[in-house]
Design an enzyme around this catalytic site. Structure first.
Site, PDB file in Angstrom:
ATOM      1  N   GLY A  79       0.823  -1.199   0.000  1.00 34.59           N
ATOM      2  CA  GLY A  79       0.000   0.000   0.000  1.00 34.59           C
ATOM      3  C   GLY A  79       0.859   1.251   0.000  1.00 34.59           C
ATOM      4  O   GLY A  79       0.519   2.258  -0.627  1.00 34.59           O
ATOM      5  N   THR A  80       1.981   1.192   0.708  1.00 32.48           N
ATOM      6  CA  THR A  80       2.900   2.330   0.747  1.00 32.48           C
ATOM      7  C   THR A  80       3.413   2.659  -0.642  1.00 32.48           C
ATOM      8  O   THR A  80       3.455   3.831  -1.049  1.00 32.48           O
ATOM      9  CB  THR A  80       4.076   2.022   1.691  1.00 32.48           C
ATOM     10  N   ASN A 159      -6.649   4.937   9.362  1.00 28.16           N
ATOM     11  CA  ASN A 159      -6.028   3.715   9.869  1.00 28.16           C
ATOM     12  C   ASN A 159      -5.859   3.717  11.383  1.00 28.16           C
ATOM     13  O   ASN A 159      -5.720   2.653  12.000  1.00 28.16           O
ATOM     14  CB  ASN A 159      -4.663   3.496   9.205  1.00 28.16           C
ATOM     15  N   GLN A 192      -7.620   0.525   4.624  1.00 24.75           N
ATOM     16  CA  GLN A 192      -8.398   0.057   5.767  1.00 24.75           C
ATOM     17  C   GLN A 192      -9.870  -0.147   5.429  1.00 24.75           C
ATOM     18  O   GLN A 192     -10.601  -0.795   6.167  1.00 24.75           O
ATOM     19  CB  GLN A 192      -8.275   1.056   6.929  1.00 24.75           C
ATOM     20  N   THR A 250       9.942  -8.306 -12.355  1.00 24.79           N
ATOM     21  CA  THR A 250       9.242  -9.571 -12.586  1.00 24.79           C
ATOM     22  C   THR A 250       8.073  -9.710 -11.615  1.00 24.79           C
ATOM     23  O   THR A 250       8.242  -9.607 -10.397  1.00 24.79           O
ATOM     24  CB  THR A 250      10.204 -10.756 -12.388  1.00 24.79           C
ATOM     25  N   CYS A 338       3.005   1.095  11.238  1.00 28.79           N
ATOM     26  CA  CYS A 338       4.145   1.664  10.514  1.00 28.79           C
ATOM     27  C   CYS A 338       4.881   2.692  11.357  1.00 28.79           C
ATOM     28  O   CYS A 338       5.979   3.119  11.010  1.00 28.79           O
ATOM     29  CB  CYS A 338       3.673   2.305   9.215  1.00 28.79           C
TER      30      CYS A 338
END
Length: 400
Positions: A79-80, A159, A192, A250, A338
């Site tokens: 998500g970051t 969040n 979230q 990849t 985080c």
């Protein structure tokens, strides 16, 4: 007293907003691609084509949930990364049209620090304030918009404190403001919200949206960025043609397949699970505030995520509460995982008007698919005593 006893060695996990376990169905969907079907999706041979077909299938499945076209789905590593790509990639690509970006004061650090990076590059960044519940005011955001504004980023649901933002209302207001012009674009971080709130991007009216696999019982190391057709964006990672030249490297076929399977199941369970967790959330909140009257509920009392209970305790350190609860086999957090080791008070709590002292006494309980009333009753049986003990210690320290 709850029948859950510490001697049972059972952990009461209430940190689902930080990470969820991989769903068994998701794990099973991923399994073939770890060994038997391991080819590179860019290879032209048969097994490579099968790998590409698996990614294409996953992309189509995700697009169905989001109500968008498959080519509007970009798989990322988190998500970051998706937040970073949305802000940095879009702002840089549209710099000739304007150098002004607006974000809310309660965004995840992935958005806040991306905005700071843009500021370092010469962009102007405006921070939209929030009210005491953590809700943005659409009119106040419109007042910040200028002819140079290319991007607005407001999260779908917070969040930390769980407040749901008026994204749909904001998107309608921005569309009316820009008229025939393409700017400002709207990005929302919905990490979230997935599994709890509708994700149809057309109904939401967003141009970009971020999702994260680890919040929906999918594999870690997966994320997604919805990018509306026609939105210009520079890649952050270069060196390959993957993801329409927007995310080189990849592709991890098992992770992408797992993400899609997790999102499909989260959407399938959304209505029933949201109702179940809302009832548990309200019960837990009501009993907690009854047992600890001085506790402060953070976020909106009803317009919040079904699984979020975030409170602040006066005169108590959040880290101390967590450590003692951990000894009672209860796992929660003080806010964003985080920022778990950041000793600064939460920027979200400061934004809603809390003092640094009160913000330091915050704790987040986030419920999930495996949460039961029995578990919550156990937490309610031990948590008030933890708070009382720490409050007494705080009072003793203050008199020394």
């Amino acid at each position: 007293m709850s029948p859950i006893a510490e001697s049972d060695n059972k952990t009461v996990y209430l940190d689902y907003a930080a990470a969820t376990p991989v769903d068994p169905e998701v794990l099973e969907a991923m399994r073939p691609y770890w060994s038997g079907r391991y080819s590179n999706a860019s290879s032209m041979h048969e097994s490579g084509r099968r790998a590409k077909a698996a990614i294409d299938g996953a992309r189509a499945a995700v697009a169905e949930v989001l109500g968008c076209e498959p080519r509007e789905v970009i798989f990322t590593g988190s998500g970051t990364e998706s937040d970073n790509t949305a802000l940095l990639g879009v702002a840089r690509a549209n710099r000739t049209h304007g150098t002004h970006v607006i974000i809310s004061a309660v965004e995840h650090k992935a958005v806040l620090e991306s905005a700071q990076q843009l500021k370092n590059e010469g962009f102007e960044v405006s921070i939209a304030p929030v009210d005491a519940y953590g809700t943005v005011n659409v009119e106040e955001i419109l007042q910040l918009v200028t002819d140079k504004t290319t991007l607005v980023s407001v999260m779908y649901a917070n969040n930390e404190i769980g407040t749901v933002e008026p994204v749909q209302k904001l998107s309608a207001a921005l569309r009316a403001r820009r008229g025939a012009k393409p700017y400002p674009l709207l990005h929302t971080d919905a990490c979230q919200a997935a599994g709890f709130l509708p994700l149809n991007v057309v109904e939401l009216g967003v141009d970009l949206m971020t999702l994260n696999g680890s919040k929906i019982y999918g594999p870690r190391g997966t994320g997604l960025l919805y990018k509306k057709n026609g939105v210009a964006m520079h890649p952050l990672i270069v060196g390959g043609e993957q993801e329409q030249h927007l995310r080189a490297g990849t592709e991890s076929v098992p992770l992408i397949v797992g993400f899609a399977a997790a999102l499909q199941k989260a959407e399938r369970l959304r209505a029933a699970e949201s109702a179940r967790l809302t009832a548990l959330r309200d019960y837990f909140t009501r009993e907690l505030l009854k047992k600890i009257p001085r506790a402060v509920l953070n976020g909106h009392s009803t317009n919040r995520l079904p699984n979020n209970v975030h409170v602040s305790m006066p005169y108590v350190e959040g880290e101390a509460m967590l450590l003692i609860l951990d000894r009672h086999s209860v796992e929660a957090s003080t806010g964003s995982a985080c920022s778990a080791y950041d000793l600064q008070p939460s920027h979200v709590l400061l934004a809603i008007g809390q003092t640094p002292e009160l913000a330091h006494g915050s704790i987040r309980f986030s419920l999930g698919r495996h949460t039961t009333k029995e578990e919550l009753d156990y937490v309610l049986s031990v948590f008030p005593g933890v708070v009382e003990r720490l409050t007494q210690l705080s009072s003793l320290t203050a008199t020394v």
